[in-house]
Design a protein around this motif. Structure first.
Motif, PDB file in Angstrom:
ATOM      1  N   THR A 221       0.380  -1.124   0.249  1.00  0.00           N
ATOM      2  CA  THR A 221       0.314  -0.118  -0.176  1.00  0.00           C
ATOM      3  C   THR A 221       0.781   1.023  -0.160  1.00  0.00           C
ATOM      4  OG1 THR A 221      -0.368   0.126   2.269  1.00  0.00           O
ATOM      5  CG2 THR A 221      -1.912  -1.211   0.882  1.00  0.00           C
ATOM      6  N   ARG A 222       2.192   1.204   0.410  1.00  0.00           N
ATOM      7  CA  ARG A 222       2.913   2.116   0.652  1.00  0.00           C
ATOM      8  C   ARG A 222       2.209   3.530   1.490  1.00  0.00           C
ATOM      9  NH1 ARG A 222       7.223   0.447  -0.958  1.00  0.00           N
ATOM     10  NH2 ARG A 222       7.173  -1.011  -3.310  1.00  0.00           N
ATOM     11  N   GLY A 223       3.243   4.473   1.663  1.00  0.00           N
ATOM     12  CA  GLY A 223       2.806   5.451   2.614  1.00  0.00           C
ATOM     13  C   GLY A 223       4.070   5.725   3.818  1.00  0.00           C
ATOM     14  N   ARG A 224       3.708   7.016   4.406  1.00  0.00           N
ATOM     15  CA  ARG A 224       5.064   8.199   4.880  1.00  0.00           C
ATOM     16  C   ARG A 224       5.237   6.753   6.366  1.00  0.00           C
ATOM     17  NH1 ARG A 224       2.246  13.068   6.831  1.00  0.00           N
ATOM     18  NH2 ARG A 224       0.371  12.372   8.098  1.00  0.00           N
ATOM     19  N   TRP A 225       4.289   6.241   6.405  1.00  0.00           N
ATOM     20  CA  TRP A 225       4.134   5.654   8.510  1.00  0.00           C
ATOM     21  C   TRP A 225       5.443   4.245   7.784  1.00  0.00           C
ATOM     22  CZ3 TRP A 225       3.226   0.564   8.277  1.00  0.00           C
ATOM     23  CH2 TRP A 225       2.324   0.291   6.930  1.00  0.00           C
ATOM     24  N   GLY A 226       5.652   3.261   6.762  1.00  0.00           N
ATOM     25  CA  GLY A 226       6.159   1.870   6.909  1.00  0.00           C
ATOM     26  C   GLY A 226       7.572   2.604   6.236  1.00  0.00           C
ATOM     27  N   GLU A 227       8.016   3.600   5.540  1.00  0.00           N
ATOM     28  CA  GLU A 227       9.426   4.246   5.715  1.00  0.00           C
ATOM     29  C   GLU A 227      10.382   5.160   7.141  1.00  0.00           C
ATOM     30  OE1 GLU A 227      10.801   4.172   2.748  1.00  0.00           O
ATOM     31  OE2 GLU A 227       9.545   2.835   1.879  1.00  0.00           O
ATOM     32  N   ALA A 228       9.786   6.028   7.556  1.00  0.00           N
ATOM     33  CA  ALA A 228      10.189   6.050   8.564  1.00  0.00           C
ATOM     34  C   ALA A 228      10.692   5.498   9.979  1.00  0.00           C
ATOM     35  CB  ALA A 228       8.686   7.367   9.149  1.00  0.00           C
ATOM     36  N   ALA A 229       8.939   4.457  10.093  1.00  0.00           N
ATOM     37  CA  ALA A 229       9.320   2.955  11.361  1.00  0.00           C
ATOM     38  C   ALA A 229      10.156   1.667  10.243  1.00  0.00           C
ATOM     39  CB  ALA A 229       8.233   3.294  11.581  1.00  0.00           C
ATOM     40  N   ARG A 230      10.974   1.902   9.353  1.00  0.00           N
ATOM     41  CA  ARG A 230      11.450   0.739   8.831  1.00  0.00           C
ATOM     42  C   ARG A 230      12.840   0.194   9.823  1.00  0.00           C
ATOM     43  NH1 ARG A 230      13.994   0.766   3.238  1.00  0.00           N
ATOM     44  NH2 ARG A 230      11.840   0.780   2.163  1.00  0.00           N
ATOM     45  N   PRO A 231      13.471   0.914  10.133  1.00  0.00           N
ATOM     46  CA  PRO A 231      14.422   0.449  11.565  1.00  0.00           C
ATOM     47  C   PRO A 231      13.234  -0.463  12.058  1.00  0.00           C
ATOM     48  CG  PRO A 231      15.144   2.473  10.810  1.00  0.00           C
ATOM     49  CD  PRO A 231      13.426   2.361  10.431  1.00  0.00           C
ATOM     50  N   ALA A 232      12.718  -0.007  13.213  1.00  0.00           N
ATOM     51  CA  ALA A 232      11.987  -0.263  13.504  1.00  0.00           C
ATOM     52  C   ALA A 232      10.986  -1.650  13.529  1.00  0.00           C
ATOM     53  CB  ALA A 232      10.984   0.461  14.700  1.00  0.00           C
ATOM     54  N   LEU A 233      10.381  -1.652  12.291  1.00  0.00           N
ATOM     55  CA  LEU A 233       9.896  -2.343  12.071  1.00  0.00           C
ATOM     56  C   LEU A 233      10.443  -3.933  11.429  1.00  0.00           C
ATOM     57  CD1 LEU A 233       6.836  -0.408   9.659  1.00  0.00           C
ATOM     58  CD2 LEU A 233       6.925  -2.292  11.406  1.00  0.00           C
ATOM     59  N   GLU A 234      12.377  -3.581  10.720  1.00  0.00           N
ATOM     60  CA  GLU A 234      12.205  -4.813  10.628  1.00  0.00           C
ATOM     61  C   GLU A 234      13.242  -5.234  11.711  1.00  0.00           C
ATOM     62  OE1 GLU A 234      14.885  -2.962   7.293  1.00  0.00           O
ATOM     63  OE2 GLU A 234      13.401  -2.954   5.741  1.00  0.00           O
ATOM     64  N   GLY A 235      13.831  -4.612  12.541  1.00  0.00           N
ATOM     65  CA  GLY A 235      14.528  -5.344  13.866  1.00  0.00           C
ATOM     66  C   GLY A 235      12.872  -6.264  14.071  1.00  0.00           C
ATOM     67  N   LEU A 236      12.281  -5.899  14.350  1.00  0.00           N
ATOM     68  CA  LEU A 236      11.219  -6.330  15.190  1.00  0.00           C
ATOM     69  C   LEU A 236      11.299  -7.162  14.194  1.00  0.00           C
ATOM     70  CD1 LEU A 236       8.211  -4.276  16.973  1.00  0.00           C
ATOM     71  CD2 LEU A 236       9.926  -5.480  18.315  1.00  0.00           C
ATOM     72  N   ALA A 237      10.504  -7.860  12.931  1.00  0.00           N
ATOM     73  CA  ALA A 237      10.158  -8.623  12.180  1.00  0.00           C
ATOM     74  C   ALA A 237      11.815  -9.810  12.114  1.00  0.00           C
ATOM     75  CB  ALA A 237      10.353  -8.594  10.725  1.00  0.00           C
ATOM     76  N   ALA A 238      12.455  -9.028  12.571  1.00  0.00           N
ATOM     77  CA  ALA A 238      13.974 -10.230  12.544  1.00  0.00           C
ATOM     78  C   ALA A 238      14.514 -11.382  13.812  1.00  0.00           C
ATOM     79  CB  ALA A 238      14.943  -9.334  12.081  1.00  0.00           C
ATOM     80  N   THR A 239      13.102 -10.924  14.509  1.00  0.00           N
ATOM     81  CA  THR A 239      12.892 -11.953  15.449  1.00  0.00           C
ATOM     82  C   THR A 239      12.115 -13.016  15.550  1.00  0.00           C
ATOM     83  OG1 THR A 239      11.198 -10.857  16.835  1.00  0.00           O
ATOM     84  CG2 THR A 239      13.693  -9.532  17.072  1.00  0.00           C
ATOM     85  N   VAL A 240      11.433 -12.695  14.477  1.00  0.00           N
ATOM     86  CA  VAL A 240      10.669 -13.815  15.086  1.00  0.00           C
ATOM     87  C   VAL A 240      10.983 -15.654  14.485  1.00  0.00           C
ATOM     88  CG1 VAL A 240       8.354 -14.975  13.119  1.00  0.00           C
ATOM     89  CG2 VAL A 240       8.682 -12.700  13.553  1.00  0.00           C
ATOM     90  N   PRO A 241      12.086 -15.475  13.256  1.00  0.00           N
ATOM     91  CA  PRO A 241      12.703 -16.841  13.230  1.00  0.00           C
ATOM     92  C   PRO A 241      13.176 -16.796  14.543  1.00  0.00           C
ATOM     93  CG  PRO A 241      14.238 -15.355  12.032  1.00  0.00           C
ATOM     94  CD  PRO A 241      12.449 -15.252  12.447  1.00  0.00           C
TER      95      PRO A 241
END
Length: 359
Positions: A68-88
Motif C-alpha cells: 500500500t505504501r505510505g510515509r509511516w512505513g518508511e519512517a519506522a522501517r528500522p524498528a519494523l524490520e528489527g522486530l520482524a527479524a526476531t521471528v525466526p
C-alpha cells in the motif's frame, strides 16, 4: 543481501549482551522449573506467545506497507524490520512449547476431552499439535525474514505472506490459547489474535516514537487506535452473542472470568483502553510524542491484561496466573528493548555511509 549480512545486521554488536541476558533468563527458568514445573511451562508459553506476536505484527505491517505504501512505513522501517527479524529466532523456541504440552494443555494427556474422543483424536492431540506448530512457525519465520530484508521484497512475496498469515493465525489462536478450554470455541478468536499481534507491534512503535516526525507519529497513533477499538469491539460482541445464546460450554467461559480477580482485570483493562482512546482520538494530542507515549503505554498494558485474561484463568492456579502475568509483561519489556536497539543500531548504520561520503 546474503544470510551472513542479514544475521549481522539484525544481531550486530548487541549479540554478546543478548546472549548473556538469555543465559541469565535460562538459568532462572531452570531454577524455577525445578520448584514449579507446570507454572513455569505455562508462563514460558505465555511469554513466547507475546514475543512471537510482536514480531509477526511488525512483519505483517511491513508486508502491508509494501503493498500500500505510505510515509509511516518508511519512517519506522528500522524498528519494523528489527522486530520482524526476531521471528525466526523466537520460532525456534516453539520446540520447547511442543515439548511442554502435557504441562500446559488439558487435552495433551488425553483427559481434557474424555467425553469427545473423536475431537481429541482428529485435532487436539500432541502429534497433530506439533505438526501444525512446525508448519505455522516455519511459514512465519519465512514471513519474518522477508519482512526483515532477506529474500525477495516484491509485492507478490508480500501478498503471499499476508495470505498465509491470514489462514495460519486462526489455527495458531486455536491451538495455543483457545484449546486451553477445549469445550469453548469462538469464531472471532483468530481475528482477535491477529489484531492483538498488530496492536503489540504498533504499541511498541508508538511508545518508542519510531515514526520520529508528527506525520508518521499521527499515522501510527491512528493505527494503534484502530487495533484497540477493534479488540474491544470484537470482545464485547463475542460476549453479547455467546452469553445471549445461553449454551453451557459458552457461558462457562464467562462464569469463570466473573470470579476474583478476573472481574478486576476486566475493569482495569477497560479503563486502560478508554484512556488510550481518549488520547488517540484527539488530533492535536496525536502529534505530541509525550501524549502518544502515554497512550501507547495504556494500550500495551491493556493488551497485556487482555492476553492474561484469555490465557491464565483456565489454569485455576494463583501461581500460574502470577507467573503468566510476569512472563507477559517481561516479554513486552524485552521486545521494547529490542525495538529501541533496532532503531539505534540501524540509525547508526544509516549515518555511517553519509559520514564516509563527506570524507
Amino acid at each position: 543481501m546474503s544470510p551472513a549480512d542479514w544475521i549481522q545486521r539484525n544481531l550486530g554488536a548487541n549479540t554478546p549482551v543478548s546472549l548473556r541476558l538469555f543465559g541469565l533468563i535460562a538459568l532462572l527458568l531452570v531454577a524455577l522449573a525445578l520448584v514449579f514445573p507446570a507454572a513455569v511451562a505455562r508462563a514460558f508459553v505465555a511469554g513466547w506467545i507475546v514475543a512471537i506476536s510482536a514480531g509477526m505484527g511488525a512483519s505483517i505491517l511491513v508486508h502491508t506497507h509494501r503493498l500500500t505504501r505510505g510515509r509511516w512505513g518508511e519512517a519506522a522501517r528500522p524498528a519494523l524490520e528489527g522486530l520482524a527479524a526476531t521471528v525466526p529466532f523466537v520460532a525456534l523456541l516453539g520446540l520447547v512449547v511442543i515439548l511442554v504440552q502435557p504441562l500446559v494443555w488439558p487435552w495433551a494427556d488425553g483427559s481434557g476431552l474424555a467425553d469427545k474422543p473423536d475431537v481429541a483424536t482428529l485435532y487436539l492431540n500432541p502429534v497433530h499439535f506439533g505438526v501444525r506448530a512446525i508448519v505455522i512457525l516455519a511459514g512465519w519465520s519465512v514471513i519474518g525474514m522477508l519482512a526483515a530484508g532477506l529474500g525477495p521484497q516484491g509485492r507478490l512475496a508480500s501478498g503471499l505472506s499476508i495470505a498465509f498469515y491470514a489462514i495460519s493465525v486462526h489455527f495458531a489462536s486455536i491451538d495455543w490459547i483457545m484449546s486451553l478450554e477445549p469445550h469453548w470455541s469462538s469464531t472471532t478468536f483468530g481475528a482477535m489474535f491477529a489484531i492483538t499481534q498488530l496492536g503489540l507491534a504498533l504499541g511498541l512503535l508508538v511508545v518508542t516514537d519510531a515514526g520520529g516526525a508528527p506525520g508518521p507519529r499521527d499515522d501510527f497513533a491512528k493505527l494503534l487506535l484502530v487495533t484497540v477499538l477493534g479488540l474491544v469491539y470484537m470482545q464485547f460482541m463475542q460476549y453479547i452473542v455467546q452469553w445471549s445464546g445461553n449454551l453451557p460450554e459458552k457461558v462457562a467461559y464467562y462464569v469463570l472470568r466473573s470470579e476474583f480477580p478476573w472481574q478486576a482485570v476486566a475493569i482495569l483493562a477497560t479503563l486502560l483502553a478508554a484512556s488510550a482512546f481518549a488520547i488517540l482520538s484527539r488530533t492535536a494530542l496525536r502529534h505530541d510524542a509525550a501524549y502518544t507515549t502515554i497512550a501507547a503505554d495504556c494500550a500495551l498494558a491493556f493488551i497485556a491484561l487482555f492476553l492474561c485474561f484469555e490465557f491464565a484463568p483456565a489454569f485455576r492456579d494463583w501461581t500460574s496466573t502470577l507467573f503468566c502475568l510476569v512472563a507477559i509483561v517481561g516479554a513486552i519489556g524485552l521486545m521494547l528493548s529490542l525495538t529501541v536497539g533496532a532503531i539505534a543500531s540501524r540509525s547508526a548504520s544509516a549515518r555511517k555511509p553519509k559520514r564516509e561520503a563527506l570524507r
